[in-house]
Design a protein around this motif. Structure first.
Motif, PDB file in Angstrom:
ATOM      1  N   VAL A  38       0.851  -1.193   0.000  1.00 62.95           N
ATOM      2  CA  VAL A  38       0.000   0.000   0.000  1.00 62.95           C
ATOM      3  C   VAL A  38       0.886   1.241   0.000  1.00 62.95           C
ATOM      4  CG1 VAL A  38      -1.760   1.218   1.326  1.00 62.95           C
ATOM      5  CG2 VAL A  38      -1.764  -1.266   1.282  1.00 62.95           C
ATOM      6  N   LEU A  40       2.143   4.319   1.377  1.00 61.68           N
ATOM      7  CA  LEU A  40       2.026   5.007   2.668  1.00 61.68           C
ATOM      8  C   LEU A  40       3.211   5.924   2.842  1.00 61.68           C
ATOM      9  CD1 LEU A  40       1.160   1.811   4.750  1.00 61.68           C
ATOM     10  CD2 LEU A  40      -0.441   3.633   4.215  1.00 61.68           C
ATOM     11  N   SER A  41       3.136   6.803   3.834  1.00 59.34           N
ATOM     12  CA  SER A  41       4.298   7.659   4.068  1.00 59.34           C
ATOM     13  C   SER A  41       5.089   7.170   5.268  1.00 59.34           C
ATOM     14  CB  SER A  41       3.895   9.122   4.187  1.00 59.34           C
ATOM     15  OG  SER A  41       2.866   9.282   5.129  1.00 59.34           O
ATOM     16  N   ARG A  42       4.683   7.506   6.506  1.00 55.66           N
ATOM     17  CA  ARG A  42       5.510   7.120   7.650  1.00 55.66           C
ATOM     18  C   ARG A  42       5.323   5.674   8.094  1.00 55.66           C
ATOM     19  NH1 ARG A  42       5.899   9.665  13.136  1.00 55.66           N
ATOM     20  NH2 ARG A  42       7.435   8.039  13.320  1.00 55.66           N
ATOM     21  N   MET A  89      -4.852  -4.169  15.516  1.00 57.86           N
ATOM     22  CA  MET A  89      -3.737  -4.425  14.610  1.00 57.86           C
ATOM     23  C   MET A  89      -2.433  -4.088  15.307  1.00 57.86           C
ATOM     24  SD  MET A  89      -3.927  -1.150  12.191  1.00 57.86           S
ATOM     25  CE  MET A  89      -5.533  -0.640  12.752  1.00 57.86           C
ATOM     26  N   TYR A  96       1.043   4.720  19.494  1.00 58.09           N
ATOM     27  CA  TYR A  96      -0.242   4.200  19.923  1.00 58.09           C
ATOM     28  C   TYR A  96      -0.188   2.692  20.146  1.00 58.09           C
ATOM     29  CZ  TYR A  96      -5.058   2.584  19.066  1.00 58.09           C
ATOM     30  OH  TYR A  96      -6.253   1.985  19.137  1.00 58.09           O
TER      31      TYR A  96
ATOM     32  N   VAL B  92      -8.601   1.808  12.624  1.00 59.40           N
ATOM     33  CA  VAL B  92      -7.639   2.589  11.842  1.00 59.40           C
ATOM     34  C   VAL B  92      -7.678   4.050  12.271  1.00 59.40           C
ATOM     35  CG1 VAL B  92      -6.998   3.392   9.553  1.00 59.40           C
ATOM     36  CG2 VAL B  92      -7.791   1.071   9.855  1.00 59.40           C
ATOM     37  N   GLY B  94      -8.474   5.242  15.092  1.00 56.71           N
ATOM     38  CA  GLY B  94      -7.847   5.342  16.399  1.00 56.71           C
ATOM     39  C   GLY B  94      -6.340   5.431  16.286  1.00 56.71           C
ATOM     40  N   LEU B  95      -5.816   4.657  15.341  1.00 55.83           N
ATOM     41  CA  LEU B  95      -4.384   4.646  15.081  1.00 55.83           C
ATOM     42  C   LEU B  95      -3.883   6.036  14.710  1.00 55.83           C
ATOM     43  CD1 LEU B  95      -2.191   2.448  14.776  1.00 55.83           C
ATOM     44  CD2 LEU B  95      -2.692   2.405  12.381  1.00 55.83           C
ATOM     45  N   PHE B  96      -4.728   6.766  14.012  1.00 53.15           N
ATOM     46  CA  PHE B  96      -4.322   8.072  13.517  1.00 53.15           C
ATOM     47  C   PHE B  96      -4.692   9.198  14.472  1.00 53.15           C
ATOM     48  CE2 PHE B  96      -2.741   7.411   9.213  1.00 53.15           C
ATOM     49  CZ  PHE B  96      -2.985   6.054   9.088  1.00 53.15           C
ATOM     50  N   GLU B 100       0.186  11.471  14.762  1.00 53.82           N
ATOM     51  CA  GLU B 100       1.562  11.166  14.373  1.00 53.82           C
ATOM     52  C   GLU B 100       1.670  10.818  12.897  1.00 53.82           C
ATOM     53  OE1 GLU B 100       4.283  10.868  17.722  1.00 53.82           O
ATOM     54  OE2 GLU B 100       4.493   9.341  16.192  1.00 53.82           O
ATOM     55  N   LEU B 101       0.558  10.324  12.364  1.00 53.48           N
ATOM     56  CA  LEU B 101       0.616   9.799  11.001  1.00 53.48           C
ATOM     57  C   LEU B 101      -0.089  10.699  10.010  1.00 53.48           C
ATOM     58  CD1 LEU B 101      -0.178   6.121  11.910  1.00 53.48           C
ATOM     59  CD2 LEU B 101       2.036   7.104  11.429  1.00 53.48           C
ATOM     60  N   ALA B 102       0.219  10.496   8.735  1.00 54.64           N
ATOM     61  CA  ALA B 102      -0.347  11.337   7.680  1.00 54.64           C
ATOM     62  C   ALA B 102      -1.779  10.930   7.349  1.00 54.64           C
ATOM     63  CB  ALA B 102       0.519  11.221   6.437  1.00 54.64           C
ATOM     64  N   GLU B 104      -3.354  10.995   4.498  1.00 54.92           N
ATOM     65  CA  GLU B 104      -3.499  10.197   3.274  1.00 54.92           C
ATOM     66  C   GLU B 104      -3.283   8.738   3.595  1.00 54.92           C
ATOM     67  OE1 GLU B 104      -1.515  13.013   3.901  1.00 54.92           O
ATOM     68  OE2 GLU B 104       0.160  12.267   2.671  1.00 54.92           O
ATOM     69  N   ASP B 105      -2.406   8.486   4.580  1.00 56.31           N
ATOM     70  CA  ASP B 105      -2.163   7.100   4.965  1.00 56.31           C
ATOM     71  C   ASP B 105      -3.435   6.468   5.491  1.00 56.31           C
ATOM     72  OD1 ASP B 105       1.280   7.038   6.238  1.00 56.31           O
ATOM     73  OD2 ASP B 105       0.417   7.374   4.246  1.00 56.31           O
ATOM     74  N   ASN B 108      -5.654   5.354   2.628  1.00 56.21           N
ATOM     75  CA  ASN B 108      -5.071   4.198   1.944  1.00 56.21           C
ATOM     76  C   ASN B 108      -5.159   2.945   2.794  1.00 56.21           C
ATOM     77  OD1 ASN B 108      -4.423   5.556  -0.387  1.00 56.21           O
ATOM     78  ND2 ASN B 108      -2.380   6.118   0.290  1.00 56.21           N
ATOM     79  N   LEU B 109      -4.985   3.128   4.097  1.00 59.40           N
ATOM     80  CA  LEU B 109      -5.050   1.976   4.993  1.00 59.40           C
ATOM     81  C   LEU B 109      -6.483   1.455   5.098  1.00 59.40           C
ATOM     82  CD1 LEU B 109      -2.933   0.454   6.515  1.00 59.40           C
ATOM     83  CD2 LEU B 109      -3.439   1.781   8.549  1.00 59.40           C
TER      84      LEU B 109
END
Lengths: 169, 135
Positions: A38, A40-42, A89, A96, B92, B94-96, B100-102, B104-105, B108-109
């Motif tokens: 996929v 992705l960036s980071r 996951m 997190y 997902v 929650g992950l973001f 910390e994350l972008a 767009e990710d 896509n995720l």
């Protein structure tokens, strides 16, 4: 720590034997784990179990070499932490819900899967530093450092190296 | 704005009562009520489209992509699939949440997990046919 290393080492060796390969992609395929690339960036990678099926999601921007390492790492989660991944996951490069213990275990698994003892021991005896060995084995210095710990644990007379247990962050 | 709020606004803009809108869409007026109270959302895309058409607005102005994903899941696999999809998306998100994350990710995720969900479902079905389910 001894039993710990042994348990993880045994798990990796069992798979290498079963599939006659150290390639994490081959092993994942053999185990019926789906691999998805996929953009992705980071985020480097994610491992997740959905309705009993296992998935490894890899960042297609990681490049081949890094993805091999991340795949091996996620495979470690599959082998060691599958139960945990059913509820949530497991992802890399995220604070997190990250347990250092789990990450260390997955890294130990990856280094056992990707690096064979003799090759690394030889390189160390030849006097190469971990950066150089990482280049020679096409892996990562942190993985090599972890491998050193394994080898020391097995009785090799090396100096344990500093490593970052969550380097895949 | 939530779906409920968007719906209410669109209905008022068109100067329709809940009963009138219900008639146009072909549902019970209680359904419109539930939608506007935020208890429920349209269970499938067809219904959403009918609703949007009756209000003369585009469907995606009422529902986000994520809502539509959940709706489609419901259509393909029933309420359980819709619930599972919602849970996955919540995970997902929650992950973001930490920032910390972008962003767009995240999209896509979610798309990847959506795909993964249906792969898993198909696998499960195959196993069920053989007489042994994975979960």
């Amino acid at each position: 720590m001894d039993l710990y290393f042994k348990k993880i080492g045994d798990a990796a060796n069992a798979l290498i034997k079963k599939f006659s390969s150290r390639n994490p992609f081959d092993i994942a395929a053999g185990l019926g784990i789906h691999i998805m690339f996929v953009p992705l960036s980071r985020l480097k990678g994610v491992y997740k179990v959905i309705n009993g099926s296992s998935f490894i999601i890899l960042n297609q921007n990681n490049g081949e070499k890094l993805n091999k390492i991340v795949c091996a790492h996620e495979l470690g989660h599959h082998v060691l932490h599958r139960e945990l991944a059913k509820d949530g996951m497991i992802s890399e490069s995220v604070i997190y819900d990250m347990s250092r213990q789990r990450e260390l275990e997955a890294n130990l698994f990856a280094c056992q899967l990707l690096l064979d003892d003799e090759t690394v021991a030889e390189h160390i005896k030849e006097g190469f530093d971990i950066e150089k060995i990482a280049k020679l084995t096409e892996t990562d210095p942190n993985l090599i450092a972890l491998k050193c710990s394994f080898l020391v644990n097995q009785g090799y007379d090396f100096i344990p190296q500093e490593y970052n247990t969550v380097f895949l962050k | 704005m939530t779906f409920a709020e968007k719906l209410r606004k669109a209905r008022k803009d068109k100067k329709l009562s809940q009963t009138e809108l219900a008639e146009l869409v072909g549902v019970h007026y209680r359904t419109i009520q539930n939608w506007e109270k935020g208890h429920r959302k349209p269970s499938n895309f067809e219904l959403l489209k009918k609703l949007a058409d009756s209000l003369s607005v585009p469907a995606d102005s009422l529902c986000s992509d994520v809502d539509i994903l959940i709706m489609t899941a419901g259509e393909k696999g029933g309420p359980r699939a819709a619930r599972d999809m919602e849970a996955l998306i919540t995970e997902v998100t929650g992950l973001f949440a930490g920032g910390e994350l972008a962003e767009e990710d995240k999209d896509n995720l979610i798309a990847a997990f959506n795909k993964a969900y249906w792969i898993a479902k198909a696998e499960n079905e195959k196993l069920a046919d053989k007489g042994k389910k994975k979960t």
